[in-house]
Structure formats: structure tokens, C-alpha cells
Write an enzyme that holds these catalytic residues in place. Structure first.
Site, short mmCIF file in Angstrom:
data_model
loop_
_atom_site.label_atom_id
_atom_site.label_comp_id
_atom_site.label_asym_id
_atom_site.label_seq_id
_atom_site.Cartn_x
_atom_site.Cartn_y
_atom_site.Cartn_z
N TYR A 52 0.84 -1.20 0.00
CA TYR A 52 0.00 0.00 0.00
C TYR A 52 0.88 1.25 0.00
O TYR A 52 1.88 1.34 0.72
CB TYR A 52 -0.93 0.02 1.20
CG TYR A 52 -2.04 -1.00 1.16
CD1 TYR A 52 -2.28 -1.78 0.03
CD2 TYR A 52 -2.87 -1.21 2.26
CE1 TYR A 52 -3.30 -2.72 0.00
CE2 TYR A 52 -3.89 -2.15 2.24
CZ TYR A 52 -4.09 -2.90 1.11
OH TYR A 52 -5.10 -3.83 1.09
N LEU B 19 -22.21 0.73 -4.46
CA LEU B 19 -23.28 0.49 -3.49
C LEU B 19 -23.40 1.63 -2.49
O LEU B 19 -24.11 1.52 -1.50
CB LEU B 19 -23.03 -0.83 -2.75
CG LEU B 19 -23.09 -2.09 -3.61
CD1 LEU B 19 -22.54 -3.29 -2.87
CD2 LEU B 19 -24.53 -2.34 -4.07
#
Length: 329
Positions: free
Chosen positions: A53, A222
Site C-alpha cells: 500500500y 453500493l
């Protein structure tokens, strides 16, 4: 905050997992530290990261941001820390031999590098970010046994493993003795992507792994994406934009937003709350870019979805069903 045990372990973790993938690339260090402080203040104790990351030339940056936060004191012993390894940690291009995947050599190198960046002497849950088809589990577990004995890690977990690999890994661990095998599986799982229900989640339940869904909002689809666009908000990009370009998928998402609007429910919070109702799920990973996004995610813990909403969600996003019935009789 509600806590649960991670799989078959005695480790107690929060029902939401703080994902840190945005720390560095999208959220600067000061704001990242503020988000982690707010999460800990709210009782959220399970933090997830990965050595890659930061991405590109900044691989490892996210772990370093977390390490700097730990260095302020009073935080590490309150945090269940999970990180991952597998990928090439070079800035770009192909990995130098043995600088990626799950060889015993790379596991040893990767854990020491993560410990240094994280400014801690142990990792609670050390996770394999992907399947390594070229390294036998006998070698992997031998390396993990050494790390456990050295006190550098406490548990091992997997990410993006198919059901048969979860079974294989834990059967070999059981035959070898020593390590208790995998205790968690991070998998892509949300209302729009339910294939994990066929074999991954049943395998995790059978072998006592806690299930940690990633991308619970499916890349923002969503989270009320159509309503936000209609109100002039940030438009979808990348895979999300490609999905919305499909008329059938767009209509499905519209039905989802209409159902929740009817019940005065916020889409992102509902998607998280739905995952919290699913069998085998320990807690979904939330990856806030801002403190406000963290606050929204935390509200999902208090949300009880009516039966009518749960039934409506299943109608809009039907699951595949268990195997073998999902593809046979």
C-alpha cells in the site's frame, strides 16, 4: 462497539475493520492519523494494511504512516494489527528473484521490512495477499512457524484464496503440527459480488476462519452512486464507470437505491449492515478517505435492516447459492 472472536481463535476484534489503503495515496499523514485516532476512540480495534500500500514508488508508505502513529505511544497495545505480503516491493517492473510471492526467503524478508516500517516488534495477523501456486504449503508453514517462535507474528491469514486452497493450507498445517493454520480469509464479498458464498465462505466456516470482506461497497457502486451523480457529486471512474455503462447493471443499482430511499436508508451504511448479517462474516473492511466516511461506516453497526429490506436486497442481488447446487443439482 461490538466485538467478536476472530474465527476459532480467542482474539477479540471489532465488527468493522479499518482498512488503510487510502492512507498516503489519497489521505495525507495528518488526516490518516486523525482517522485512526477516531477509529480507536470509537472502539474499532482491528486495523488492516499491506506492505504494497502506497503503490508505485511509494510502496510501503501506508505501513510507515501507521508506524509513525504507533510511535506517538499508547496505541499499539489497543490495536489488532494485520498486514499482508506477496507482491513485488520494487517501485515498478518485474521483481528481482525471491523478492515476491511466498517463498520462505521472501516471507522472512517481507516481515522484517514491515516490522521496521510499522515500528513494532510483532504483527498480530500476517496475511498472504494471494495464492502462490509455485511454493508448497509445507515451506510456507515452516517459515510461519519460525516467525511465531520468534514472536514476530501471532497468527496467519489469507486473502483472495479459493475454497480449495483454504482447505489445502489448513489440512497441511494440521498434518505438520505447530502452527494452527489460517485463521482468517479476506475475500471480495458484497451485495453485487456474492460468488464467495459458493465455496470460499463455507470453507472458511468449516475450518474456523473469520471472513473479512473487502470492497464492501464494490468500488462505490453500493454507496448511492447514481443519486450522488444526479446531485452533481463526483462521477464514477474506472471499473465503476464501466459497470454503470451496462444498462442492466445500472438498472440494478437504481432498483437498489430506490428500495433504500423508500425505507429512508443510506446506501453505504446499508451495504455494510447487510454484510454484518451474513453467516461467517467477522467484519467488513472499511477504507475511509475522510473522518466523515468513518462516521458513516460506524453508523452501520447500529443499523437493523427490516425483513422487507433484506428480502428486497436478495431479489435485486440474488446470491449464487452453495456449491454444488449453484452449478449442479
Amino acid at each position: 462497539m461490538e466485538y467478536t472472536q476472530l474465527g476459532r481463535t480467542g482474539l477479540k476484534v471489532s465488527r468493522l475493520v479499518l482498512g488503510t489503503m487510502n492512507f498516503g495515496p489519497q489521505t495525507d499523514e495528518t488526516d490518516s492519523h486523525a482517522i485512526m485516532d477516531a477509529a480507536l476512540d470509537a472502539g474499532l480495534n482491528y486495523f488492516d494494511t499491506a506492505n504494497v500500500y502506497g503503490w508505485g514508488e511509494d510502496k510501503g508508505r501506508t505501513e510507515s504512516i501507521i508506524g509513525n502513529w504507533f510511535s506517538k505511544g499508547g496505541r499499539r497495545d489497543k490495536t489488532v494489527l494485520a498486514t499482508k505480503m506477496y507482491g513485488n516491493m520494487g517501485a515498478d517492473g518485474e521483481a528481482w528473484p525471491n523478492h515476491d510471492k511466498l517463498s520462505a526467503l521472501n516471507i522472512r524478508r517481507a516481515v522484517d521490512a514491515s516490522l521496521k516500517r510499522l515500528q513494532t516488534d510483532y504483527i498480530d495477523i500476517y496475511q498472504f495477499h494471494h495464492v502462490d501456486r509455485s511454493t508448497p504449503f509445507e515451506e510456507i508453514w515452516q517459515a510461519i512457524d519460525v516467525l511465531v517462535q520468534q514472536g514476530k507474528i501471532l497468527y496467519a491469514g489469507s486473502s483472495n484464496f479459493p475454497g480449495y486452497k483454504i482447505a489445502q493450507a489448513n489440512e497441511i498445517a494440521a498434518r505438520r503440527g505447530g502452527t494452527i493454520g489460517l485463521v482468517s480469509e479476506q475475500c471480495l464479498y458484497n451485495l453485487m459480488e456474492r460468488r464467495a458464498e459458493m465455496e470460499v465462505i463455507p470453507a472458511a466456516q468449516e475450518y474456523g476462519l473469520g471472513v473479512i470482506p473487502w470492497s464492501p461497497l464494490h468500488g462505490g457502486l453500493l454507496g448511492g452512486v447514481l443519486k450522488k451523480q444526479a446531485e452533481g457529486g463526483r462521477r464514477a471512474s474506472g471499473r465503476a464507470a464501466d459497470t454503470l455503462a451496462d444498462p442492466a447493471a445500472r438498472a440494478q443499482i437504481q432498483r437498489y437505491e430506490d428500495l433504500l430511499d423508500k425505507h429512508s436508508l443510506e446506501p453505504g451504511e446499508t451495504a455494510l449492515a447487510w454484510l454484518l448479517t451474513r453467516p461467517g462474516v467477522t467484519g467488513p473492511i472499511v477504507g475511509p478517505r475522510t473522518a466523515g466516511q468513518l462516521e458513516s461506516a460506524l453508523r452501520a453497526l447500529e443499523l437493523e435492516l427490516p425483513a422487507e429490506v433484506l428480502e428486497g436486497l436478495d431479489e435485486i442481488f440474488p446470491g449464487p447459492g452453495p456449491s454444488p447446487e449453484a452449478f449442479a443439482w
